[in-house]
Design an enzyme around this catalytic site. Structure first.
Site, PDB file in Angstrom:
ATOM      1  N   HIS A 169      -7.891  -5.550   1.387  1.00 19.97           N
ATOM      2  CA  HIS A 169      -6.645  -4.788   1.295  1.00 19.97           C
ATOM      3  C   HIS A 169      -5.702  -5.236   2.414  1.00 19.97           C
ATOM      4  CE1 HIS A 169      -4.211  -1.231   0.493  1.00 19.97           C
ATOM      5  NE2 HIS A 169      -4.223  -0.929   1.765  1.00 19.97           N
ATOM      6  N   SER A 185       0.822  -1.205   0.000  1.00 18.78           N
ATOM      7  CA  SER A 185       0.000   0.000   0.000  1.00 18.78           C
ATOM      8  C   SER A 185       0.862   1.264   0.000  1.00 18.78           C
ATOM      9  CB  SER A 185      -0.963  -0.065   1.183  1.00 18.78           C
ATOM     10  OG  SER A 185      -2.085   0.692   0.887  1.00 18.78           O
TER      11      SER A 185
HETATM   12  C1  GCU Z   1      -5.243   4.756   2.333  1.00 17.62           C
HETATM   13  C2  GCU Z   1      -4.741   5.534   1.132  1.00 17.62           C
HETATM   14  C3  GCU Z   1      -4.043   4.633   0.133  1.00 17.62           C
HETATM   15  C4  GCU Z   1      -2.999   3.791   0.827  1.00 17.62           C
HETATM   16  C5  GCU Z   1      -3.614   3.053   1.987  1.00 17.62           C
HETATM   17  C6  GCU Z   1      -2.632   2.238   2.831  1.00 17.62           C
HETATM   18  O1  GCU Z   1      -6.313   3.938   1.947  1.00 17.62           O
HETATM   19  O2  GCU Z   1      -5.826   6.200   0.560  1.00 17.62           O
HETATM   20  O3  GCU Z   1      -3.444   5.393  -0.884  1.00 17.62           O
HETATM   21  O4  GCU Z   1      -2.409   2.926  -0.088  1.00 17.62           O
HETATM   22  O5  GCU Z   1      -4.204   3.984   2.871  1.00 17.62           O
HETATM   23  O6  GCU Z   1      -1.479   2.608   2.935  1.00 17.62           O
HETATM   24  O7  GCU Z   1      -3.067   1.218   3.393  1.00 17.62           O
END
Ligand code: GCU
Length: 382
Positions: free
Chosen positions: A365, A223
């Site tokens: 996620h 992420s």
């Molecule tokens: C949020 C953000 C993302 C990122 C994520 C993370 O959702 O909007 O861009 O990748 O956090 O780091 O888990």
């Protein structure tokens, strides 16, 4: 039904494939001058530096590399870790510039019975430090160190907070204290750049550790950490390969699709991640001189693995796959002909044919044992 606040509706994030606007991607192999890149030499000497600079200036900021000195201290060296299967090394890497310093706490497990220097996975940890517990009392799928050791890999990690706290008010209390001039520049480094900078300094250490094969270091991030792993691999060609897990917007996903998270949203929620210039592209993706397939092109000819999760539309799985697909032409300059299918493979059907690998895992996620098992397959395939 008319939305009550039409201006809010206009800003809503799109999850509908039929509403993806038509777009034209900038051509990775066409110089700003208009000239076409036809060979490795022009790519390496002209176009690659040009693209790198476009990413520095418009998105991630500069990557200062000069520092005064470095001190590396083995804080602990335990040959009996994981029941004797691994050597645990905790290394304090302190980098000095202008009487200031930053400390990176590296945690590293190396297979203890390796006949040759071990290949390494290095994780940029953007989550709780519990995920990377050196005592192994706590274990997490996010960094399944035992699995890596059992598979013959060394496994290392550092935490992003060592380089730049992930907070808009305090992110400057880290690497940026060494480079305060960056804070004054519209193309100055911010948090994601600082995390990538840290990975590059860890790579400096790997080159000195005889237990490790510094020619086979795979940088991994999830992420926001996956945005940083891509930027680190683009900047530092010593990384042999890159894994960018669920990295989404401003990571491996194409911005121009405007699907899921958008630039305006990321810059509003996380103003400390990217440089000031990036704010100019809020709701103006098409004005960017780059798109994220060009960041992947900067990793070429080295292997790259991007992933997504089926329930994580925020990170735009299709846009990630298409970014990989659109980087193929750069690999072709090296005589490599990745031939990804035209559309993403099915859920839990990893496509692991180097140099470009991809999968969509069933679920949320995250980064899990399933993902890591596939990263291992990937690392064994080149
Ligand atoms: C949020 C953000 C993302 C990122 C994520 C993370 O959702 O909007 O861009 O990748 O956090 O780091 O888990």
């Amino acid at each position: 039904i008319l939305p009550f606040f039409p201006f809010l509706a206009a800003k809503a994030q799109n999850y509908d494939e039929s509403k993806v606007p038509s777009y034209v991607l900038p051509d990775a192999l066409k110089m700003v001058s208009g000239k076409k890149v036809r060979n490795q030499k022009t790519w390496e000497t002209k176009r690659r530096p040009e693209i790198l600079k476009l990413f520095e200036d418009n998105i991630y900021g500069q990557m200062p590399t000069a520092y005064d000195s470095v001190r590396r201290m083995i804080v602990s060296d335990d040959g009996a870790a994981m029941g004797g299967k691994a050597i645990l090394k905790q290394v304090l890497i302190e980098i000095f510039r202008n009487q200031k310093s930053v400390k990176i706490n590296l945690v590293l497990f190396v297979p203890s019975k390796a006949a040759a220097p071990s290949p390494v996975f290095l994780l940029i940890n953007n989550r709780g430090k519990d995920n990377t517990d050196p005592t192994r009392i706590k274990k997490s799928e996010f960094w399944p160190a035992e699995m890596l050791i059992d598979s013959g890999f060394a496994i290392a990690t550092f935490h992003v907070d060592d380089l730049a706290p992930d907070n808009k008010d305090t992110y400057m209390n880290g690497v940026l204290q060494l480079y305060p001039e960056q804070l004054k520049m519209d193309n100055g480094m911010k948090a994601i750049g600082a995390w990538a900078w840290g990975a590059n300094r860890v790579m400096d250490y790997f080159e000195k550790d005889k237990d490790l094969d510094a020619k086979k270091v795979i940088i991994v991030g999830h992420s926001r950490g996956g945005k940083a792993s891509l930027w680190a691999a683009a900047q530092d060609q010593r990384f042999a390969a890159c894994v960018t897990n669920c990295s989404g917007n401003s990571g491996a996903a194409l911005a121009r699709r405007q699907f899921g998270e958008r630039i305006s949203r990321i810059n509003t929620s996380f103003p400390h991640w990217f440089n000031n210039n990036y704010k100019k592209f809020n709701d103006k993706e098409n004005l960017l001189p780059v798109d994220q397939h060009m960041l992947i092109a900067l990793v070429a000819p080295r292997p790259i693995y991007a992933t997504n999760a089926s329930k994580d539309l925020w990170a735009d799985p299709k846009g990630t796959f298409l970014a990989l697909k659109n980087a193929e032409s750069t690999y072709a300059l090296y005589g490599l002909h990745p031939d990804l299918p035209a559309s993403p493979p099915g859920i839990n059907e990893p496509y692991i044919i180097p140099p470009i690998a991809y999968h969509i895992r069933d679920g949320e996620h995250n980064m899990t044992a399933y993902d890591w098992a596939n990263f291992i397959r990937f690392a064994r395939s080149f």
